[in-house]
Design an enzyme around this catalytic site. Structure first.
Site, PDB file in Angstrom:
ATOM      1  N   SER A 248      14.750  21.452 -16.265  1.00  0.00           N
ATOM      2  CA  SER A 248      13.638  22.344 -16.571  1.00  0.00           C
ATOM      3  C   SER A 248      14.145  23.568 -17.311  1.00  0.00           C
ATOM      4  CB  SER A 248      12.961  22.754 -15.265  1.00  0.00           C
ATOM      5  OG  SER A 248      12.312  23.995 -15.411  1.00  0.00           O
TER       6      SER A 248
ATOM      7  N   HIS B  68       0.828  -1.223   0.000  1.00  0.00           N
ATOM      8  CA  HIS B  68       0.000   0.000   0.000  1.00  0.00           C
ATOM      9  C   HIS B  68       0.857   1.265   0.000  1.00  0.00           C
ATOM     10  CE1 HIS B  68      -3.385  -2.659   1.267  1.00  0.00           C
ATOM     11  NE2 HIS B  68      -2.421  -3.241   1.983  1.00  0.00           N
TER      12      HIS B  68
ATOM     13  N   LYS C 149      16.265  21.721 -11.309  1.00  0.00           N
ATOM     14  CA  LYS C 149      15.581  20.469 -11.586  1.00  0.00           C
ATOM     15  C   LYS C 149      16.452  19.385 -12.210  1.00  0.00           C
ATOM     16  CE  LYS C 149      11.691  19.544 -10.975  1.00  0.00           C
ATOM     17  NZ  LYS C 149      10.540  19.742 -11.765  1.00  0.00           N
TER      18      LYS C 149
ATOM     19  N   GLU D 129       9.697   8.331 -16.784  1.00  0.00           N
ATOM     20  CA  GLU D 129       8.306   8.773 -16.982  1.00  0.00           C
ATOM     21  C   GLU D 129       7.821   8.341 -18.365  1.00  0.00           C
ATOM     22  OE1 GLU D 129       9.926  12.814 -15.531  1.00  0.00           O
ATOM     23  OE2 GLU D 129       7.767  13.021 -15.503  1.00  0.00           O
TER      24      GLU D 129
END
Ligand code: ARG
Length: 500
Positions: A278, A157, A284, A291
């Site tokens: 970024s 979980h 970043k 992804e």
């Protein structure tokens, strides 16, 4: 050559460009260009051997096919063609004249031809893919071996559950990829069957030898029934299903690397080469490759869903709809192969922050099960009772802001008297030990468990398994080299015959 070789009889006229583009498969056919040349040659060898076309014509065709192969796909398909089969035959007739080049398509249809080409090309793609999958398995194996003692929280979980090791975690992923490997090997068996000789749908009256072309092309057998042979695409569905499952596994590991790269987890740092930044936020470092791996899995599912839908209501046998199925296959093959290479590359050099894992694992009471087990062992309690006492203990510790290492025998007794009516009378030492993550891992020696020695043994088995799979793959690769050789030998034999 002037005009379309197929549009001189029943129908005439030039298709307007839009209709031409709409109906042509030429772009996706780059995937079967090499395969088609092999299939053409094997077919012609067989036609000559069976005395269906003259020896000189057959050899002239084969020679030209080799030349067409050297021209390459781009050059061969420079003008507009309905598909690669028509393009190659047109080039052949241009070079040899219709009376010779026009004999190649004797006793054959594009329907059995295309199905054979797809199976042949797919077989080679699967072998390449299995090599990349094996590479990923090896990376996971060696990264596991580095981290046998790296204690970390195991999650259910997405909550701290019980302590495990990083080696155990990576080995879990390795096992799912091992099943993918086996699944694809199994699919390969049904891919590698020859539809050639089925003709349009009902074979042919010429005395062809289907076994001979199957043998020459390295197929393990026939798709026997001619109607099944030209209309079956379940080998594509099966491959797409295997690829969808494999993509799921790749996506899950990618998702973990995304999570672990966050400041909140801080368990992993991807190599710069696999990260992006970024355009506005200078600080970043984004795990873009992982992804995209998550998202590309969806594209692979889409291909499976599309192919299933295209096939579900097709009457036997060949329908042009089938032409739309094939690109779904190549897209998934290409996508999953790149996913495999990217995930392998990222995992090879990802930095695992084992210190952060070690700190985190001591914070979350993930050792509570072990303390309950201790009450069962030392005080003979039913597990359910021990579960209640330790649950109340954790709740009490949390409300007092205590960490697991600050819990002692006194606090345990306080709680157990309150909820159970009796003290447990355990030494602080015993309580602390049960609550120590490395101890929890050490005692989990059951087969399949996380203790370092158990995982070391498991990894030794995996090493041997990987070796076995590697041998299997080698033998499939060698079978492919043999195809080229066998075909060349058959052609050489015909040449000798001509000279004699
Ligand atoms: N380009 C076609 C395909 O991919 C080849 C078979 C064409 N057959 C036909 N009867 N039009 O399916």
């Amino acid at each position: 050559m002037e005009g379309d070789i197929l549009r001189r009889g029943r129908i005439r006229g030039v298709k307007p460009p839009e209709v031409d583009r709409y109906t042509s498969s030429i772009e996706a056919d780059k995937w079967i260009f090499e395969a088609d040349l092999m299939v053409d040659k094997a077919h012609v060898v067989m036609l000559v051997e069976q005395g269906i076309i003259p020896l000189e014509d057959g050899l002239a065709i084969i020679e030209k096919l080799d030349e067409i192969g050297r021209m390459g796909y781009e050059e061969v398909t420079r003008s507009s063609f309905e598909d690669i089969h028509v393009a190659i035959e047109t080039r052949l007739i241009e070079a040899l004249g219709e009376d010779v080049g026009g004999r190649m398509h004797t006793a054959r249809s594009r329907n059995d031809e295309v199905a054979t080409c797809i199976r042949f090309a797919l077989r080679r793609q699967l072998i390449g893919l299995l090599g990349e999958l094996l590479e990923l398995m090896k990376v996971l194996h060696s990264r596991s071996l580095e981290h046998l003692d790296a204690i970390m929280p195991g999650y259910t979980h997405t909550q701290h559950a019980q302590p495990v090791t990083l080696a155990h975690h990576l080995n879990a992923h390795l096992d799912s990829f091992e099943r993918d490997f086996e699944r694809i090997l199994d699919a390969y068996k049904r891919v590698n069957l020859s539809p050639l000789g089925a003709g349009a749908l009902a074979t042919t009256g010429f005395p062809i030898n289907r076994f001979r072309t199957a043998e020459l092309l390295g197929f393990d057998g026939l798709v026997e029934n001619s109607m099944d042979a030209v209309s079956a695409r379940d080998f594509i569905l099966e491959t797409l299903s295997c690829l969808a499952i494999l993509a799921t596994h790749l996506s899950r590991i990618a998702e973990e690397l995304v999570l672990w790269s966050s400041l909140e987890f801080g368990y992993a740092e991807l190599p710069d080469e696999y990260s992006s930044t970024s355009s506005i936020m200078p600080q970043k470092k984004n795990p873009d490759t992982m992804e995209l791996t998550r998202a590309k899995a969806c594209r692979v599912y889409g291909n499976l869903a599309a192919a299933l839908s295209m096939l579900k209501a097709l009457p036997l046998t060949y329908n042009r709809d089938l032409q739309e199925v094939t690109p779904r296959l190549w897209d998934s093959v290409e996508t999953v192969r790149s996913m495999l290479r990217i995930v392998s590359g990222a995992l090879k050099n990802v930095e695992f922050k084992t210190e952060a894992m070690r700190i985190r694992v001591s914070e979350g009471f993930s050792t509570a099960t072990e303390l309950a087990d201790l009450l069962v062992r030392r005080r003979g309690l039913a597990f359910r009772t021990a579960h209640m006492i330790v649950g109340a203990l954790v709740s009490e510790a949390l409300s007092r802001g205590l960490k697991p290492e600050q819990v002692d025998g006194k606090l345990l007794d306080e709680v157990s008297v309150r909820v159970y009516g009796k003290p447990m009378n355990l030494a602080d030492e015993e309580v602390r030990e049960a609550l120590t993550p490395s101890k929890c891992v050490e005692v989990r020696k059951v087969v399949g468990g996380p203790s370092p020695e158990t995982v070391r043994e498991a990894l030794e088995h995996r090493r041997k398994l990987i070796e076995r799979l590697e041998k299997k793959l080698k033998s499939l690769e060698e079978k492919e080299y043999a195809v080229e050789r066998r075909l060349a030998e058959a052609v050489e034999k015909l040449r000798k015959q001509l000279r004699a």
